[in-house]
Design a protein around this motif. Structure first.
Motif, PDB file in Angstrom:
ATOM      1  N   LEU A 160      47.023  53.812  41.422  1.00 58.91           N
ATOM      2  CA  LEU A 160      47.717  52.447  41.389  1.00 58.91           C
ATOM      3  C   LEU A 160      47.576  51.587  42.488  1.00 58.91           C
ATOM      4  CD1 LEU A 160      51.246  54.201  40.274  1.00 58.91           C
ATOM      5  CD2 LEU A 160      49.815  52.360  39.108  1.00 58.91           C
ATOM      6  N   GLY A 161      47.123  52.259  43.754  1.00 57.07           N
ATOM      7  CA  GLY A 161      46.853  51.727  44.657  1.00 57.07           C
ATOM      8  C   GLY A 161      45.703  50.537  44.618  1.00 57.07           C
ATOM      9  N   ALA A 162      44.846  51.136  43.726  1.00 59.32           N
ATOM     10  CA  ALA A 162      43.363  50.316  43.261  1.00 59.32           C
ATOM     11  C   ALA A 162      44.052  49.157  42.461  1.00 59.32           C
ATOM     12  CB  ALA A 162      42.462  51.360  42.652  1.00 59.32           C
ATOM     13  N   VAL A 163      44.936  49.669  41.429  1.00 59.78           N
ATOM     14  CA  VAL A 163      45.241  48.654  40.356  1.00 59.78           C
ATOM     15  C   VAL A 163      45.939  47.442  41.104  1.00 59.78           C
ATOM     16  CG1 VAL A 163      46.993  48.267  38.587  1.00 59.78           C
ATOM     17  CG2 VAL A 163      45.421  50.261  38.686  1.00 59.78           C
ATOM     18  N   CYS A 164      46.610  47.858  42.211  1.00 59.27           N
ATOM     19  CA  CYS A 164      47.502  46.787  43.010  1.00 59.27           C
ATOM     20  C   CYS A 164      46.626  45.779  43.710  1.00 59.27           C
ATOM     21  CB  CYS A 164      48.311  47.296  44.015  1.00 59.27           C
ATOM     22  SG  CYS A 164      49.998  48.099  43.570  1.00 59.27           S
ATOM     23  N   PHE A 165      45.354  46.346  44.078  1.00 55.05           N
ATOM     24  CA  PHE A 165      44.402  45.407  44.734  1.00 55.05           C
ATOM     25  C   PHE A 165      43.846  44.621  43.772  1.00 55.05           C
ATOM     26  CE2 PHE A 165      44.467  48.577  48.203  1.00 55.05           C
ATOM     27  CZ  PHE A 165      45.300  47.880  49.129  1.00 55.05           C
ATOM     28  N   THR A 166      43.235  45.328  42.577  1.00 53.05           N
ATOM     29  CA  THR A 166      42.634  44.660  41.413  1.00 53.05           C
ATOM     30  C   THR A 166      43.421  43.498  40.997  1.00 53.05           C
ATOM     31  OG1 THR A 166      41.397  46.494  41.320  1.00 53.05           O
ATOM     32  CG2 THR A 166      41.400  44.832  39.614  1.00 53.05           C
ATOM     33  N   CYS A 167      44.588  43.583  40.777  1.00 55.70           N
ATOM     34  CA  CYS A 167      45.356  42.714  40.109  1.00 55.70           C
ATOM     35  C   CYS A 167      45.491  41.660  41.145  1.00 55.70           C
ATOM     36  CB  CYS A 167      46.971  43.296  39.577  1.00 55.70           C
ATOM     37  SG  CYS A 167      46.735  44.514  38.221  1.00 55.70           S
ATOM     38  N   ALA A 168      45.961  41.709  42.414  1.00 58.72           N
ATOM     39  CA  ALA A 168      46.110  40.770  43.111  1.00 58.72           C
ATOM     40  C   ALA A 168      45.060  39.937  43.539  1.00 58.72           C
ATOM     41  CB  ALA A 168      46.918  41.435  44.749  1.00 58.72           C
ATOM     42  N   ALA A 169      43.787  40.212  43.248  1.00 61.38           N
ATOM     43  CA  ALA A 169      42.668  39.344  43.425  1.00 61.38           C
ATOM     44  C   ALA A 169      42.823  38.225  42.771  1.00 61.38           C
ATOM     45  CB  ALA A 169      41.253  40.005  43.313  1.00 61.38           C
ATOM     46  N   PRO A 170      42.446  37.072  43.558  1.00 62.29           N
ATOM     47  CA  PRO A 170      42.531  35.637  42.780  1.00 62.29           C
ATOM     48  C   PRO A 170      41.721  35.650  41.649  1.00 62.29           C
ATOM     49  CG  PRO A 170      42.517  35.319  45.041  1.00 62.29           C
ATOM     50  CD  PRO A 170      42.142  36.751  45.048  1.00 62.29           C
ATOM     51  N   ALA A 171      40.608  36.097  41.593  1.00 57.72           N
ATOM     52  CA  ALA A 171      39.664  36.318  40.459  1.00 57.72           C
ATOM     53  C   ALA A 171      40.327  36.929  39.303  1.00 57.72           C
ATOM     54  CB  ALA A 171      38.193  36.842  40.665  1.00 57.72           C
ATOM     55  N   THR A 172      40.900  38.078  39.490  1.00 54.43           N
ATOM     56  CA  THR A 172      41.876  38.807  38.476  1.00 54.43           C
ATOM     57  C   THR A 172      42.920  37.743  37.914  1.00 54.43           C
ATOM     58  OG1 THR A 172      41.053  40.632  39.684  1.00 54.43           O
ATOM     59  CG2 THR A 172      42.886  40.703  37.775  1.00 54.43           C
ATOM     60  N   LEU A 173      43.652  37.317  38.924  1.00 57.80           N
ATOM     61  CA  LEU A 173      44.804  36.534  38.241  1.00 57.80           C
ATOM     62  C   LEU A 173      44.386  35.274  37.581  1.00 57.80           C
ATOM     63  CD1 LEU A 173      46.817  36.244  41.729  1.00 57.80           C
ATOM     64  CD2 LEU A 173      47.549  37.526  39.839  1.00 57.80           C
ATOM     65  N   ALA A 174      43.331  34.775  37.797  1.00 57.61           N
ATOM     66  CA  ALA A 174      42.680  33.524  37.078  1.00 57.61           C
ATOM     67  C   ALA A 174      42.376  33.856  35.605  1.00 57.61           C
ATOM     68  CB  ALA A 174      41.444  32.824  37.775  1.00 57.61           C
ATOM     69  N   ALA A 175      41.468  35.077  35.566  1.00 60.64           N
ATOM     70  CA  ALA A 175      41.147  35.819  34.232  1.00 60.64           C
ATOM     71  C   ALA A 175      42.189  36.077  33.597  1.00 60.64           C
ATOM     72  CB  ALA A 175      40.148  36.831  34.818  1.00 60.64           C
ATOM     73  N   VAL A 176      43.315  36.723  34.196  1.00 55.00           N
ATOM     74  CA  VAL A 176      44.444  37.141  33.124  1.00 55.00           C
ATOM     75  C   VAL A 176      45.059  36.091  32.758  1.00 55.00           C
ATOM     76  CG1 VAL A 176      46.767  38.230  33.437  1.00 55.00           C
ATOM     77  CG2 VAL A 176      44.745  39.131  34.411  1.00 55.00           C
TER      78      VAL A 176
END
Length: 382
Positions: free
Chosen positions: A40-56
């Motif tokens: 879940l810690g890895a998921v938090c960092f991955t979701c919080a990345a601007p690139a991930t946010l833009a893709a979602v």
């Protein structure tokens, strides 16, 4: 920024993979919570990345939908830290289950509230790095931001208080190192992430612009802090085998203790088959046996009687033993009495201690249990 956040997620993914349970390894109470926390810690960092946010946002067609996803993952991560701490602390199984259910219920309700508030809010302008401050005064978005920050701060406070209490105990070795790492990571998280985010949001409420605290200071501080205190949780699990006596002599010495425990609990008996032993090192066999024994002792906590421990402590002190030696005698007496009670060799209702952690050397405990089991039944009752 995205690269930094992704790099912070990689060690947590690696930890989750290293902690993966093999088919011959028992599912201990700490295995699943530790892996879940790292994941879940890895998921938090991955979701919080601007690139991930833009893709979602692009994939769903909903501006800023990555925000509630990220905030929900942060809440889930906060919950997993509390659950891991509950299992690490140990105690009666029913109390552990009750505390875990309560934690899941509270943070589950928090996640639902975050999603509902986002659905009610008007957040049409996409913000990838400064959403907290940009929407700090927007109805429903404001409440959503306050909720996730409050949930994360609550878990941080709970962890800090419990770890400070433990730090005052005479803990040594990897547990002591782990506690120090957790406290250092939590301090960095509170100062670098929580304080920076709250200050930036409150500045917006007052008409000032301190967005740099939220966009520049908070993300790297959160990444570093989470890595440090996650390492504090994971380190004792990764290196526990190295902290114990990894030898064939230790394995043989512990076999009588496991024989006394294996039929008294529901601990999975995941010992290697005879045809698998030829390639396993003695240290691997010892680690597996110790894990089984510790799980069984945790399950027997409800059979322990703290009055027996107090009597043993007083007897040891009267013989001139040091406080540390008397404490070991007290713990040993409670465990042996619990084993005898669970096996029907002694009567009486137990009075288990509120908090119990196994600090004895297992080989010494095995020797004591072997001596007691060699006695006649009437001698045991005496």
């Amino acid at each position: 920024m995205s690269l930094v956040v992704y790099m912070a997620a990689l060690p947590l993914v690696a930890a989750a993979m290293v902690l993966r349970r093999s088919r011959t390894t028992p599912r201990t109470p700490l295995t699943v919570p530790t892996r879940a926390t790292a994941f879940l810690g890895a998921v938090c960092f991955t979701c919080a990345a601007p690139a991930t946010l833009a893709a979602v946002n692009r994939a769903t067609g909903i501006p800023n939908v990555g925000a509630p996803i990220t905030y929900s993952s942060i809440s889930a991560f906060s919950c997993s830290l509390i659950i891991l701490l509950i299992h690490w602390r140990g105690g009666p199984r029913e109390r552990i289950r009750r505390q875990v259910r309560l934690s899941i219920a509270v943070y589950g309700a928090l996640v639902v509230a975050i999603c509902v508030l986002f659905a009610l809010a008007d957040a049409r302008t996409e913000r990838l790095t400064d959403l907290d401050t940009y929407y700090a005064n927007t109805p429903f978005m404001r409440e959503m931001i306050v909720l996730y920050l409050t949930g994360h701060l609550a878990s941080t406070i709970v962890l800090s208080v419990v770890c400070l209490r433990w730090a005052r105990d005479k803990v040594t070795g990897l547990l002591r190192i782990g506690l120090r790492l957790i406290l250092a990571g939590l301090l960095l998280d509170v100062i670098g992430f929580e304080l920076a985010k709250v200050t930036a949001v409150m500045a917006r409420w007052c008409g000032y612009d301190l967005d740099v605290l939220s966009t520049t200071v908070a993300p790297p501080a959160a990444s570093l802090g989470a890595l440090i205190y996650s390492a504090g949780f994971v380190l004792p699990r990764l290196a526990s085998a190295a902290a114990e006596r990894q030898s064939l002599a230790g394995y043989r010495a512990l076999k009588p203790l496991w024989s006394a425990l294996r039929d008294l609990t529901t601990t999975p008996q995941a010992e290697p088959r005879w045809w698998q032993l030829w390639w396993q090192l003695p240290s691997s066999r010892l680690y597996l046996l110790e894990a089984n024994i510790r799980d069984a002792l945790l399950q027997l906590t409800a059979q322990f009687d703290q009055h027996v421990g107090r009597a043993a402590y007083a007897a040891a002190v009267s013989r001139g033993a040091s406080a540390e030696a008397a404490r070991r005698d007290s713990e040993k007496a409670m465990i042996i009495d619990g084993i005898l009670r669970a096996s029907g060799q002694t009567d009486g209702s137990p009075d288990p201690p509120a908090n119990f952690r196994i600090t004895l050397d297992l080989v010494d405990l095995a020797d004591a249990v072997t001596r007691v089991r060699a006695l006649a039944p009437d001698q045991v009752q005496a």
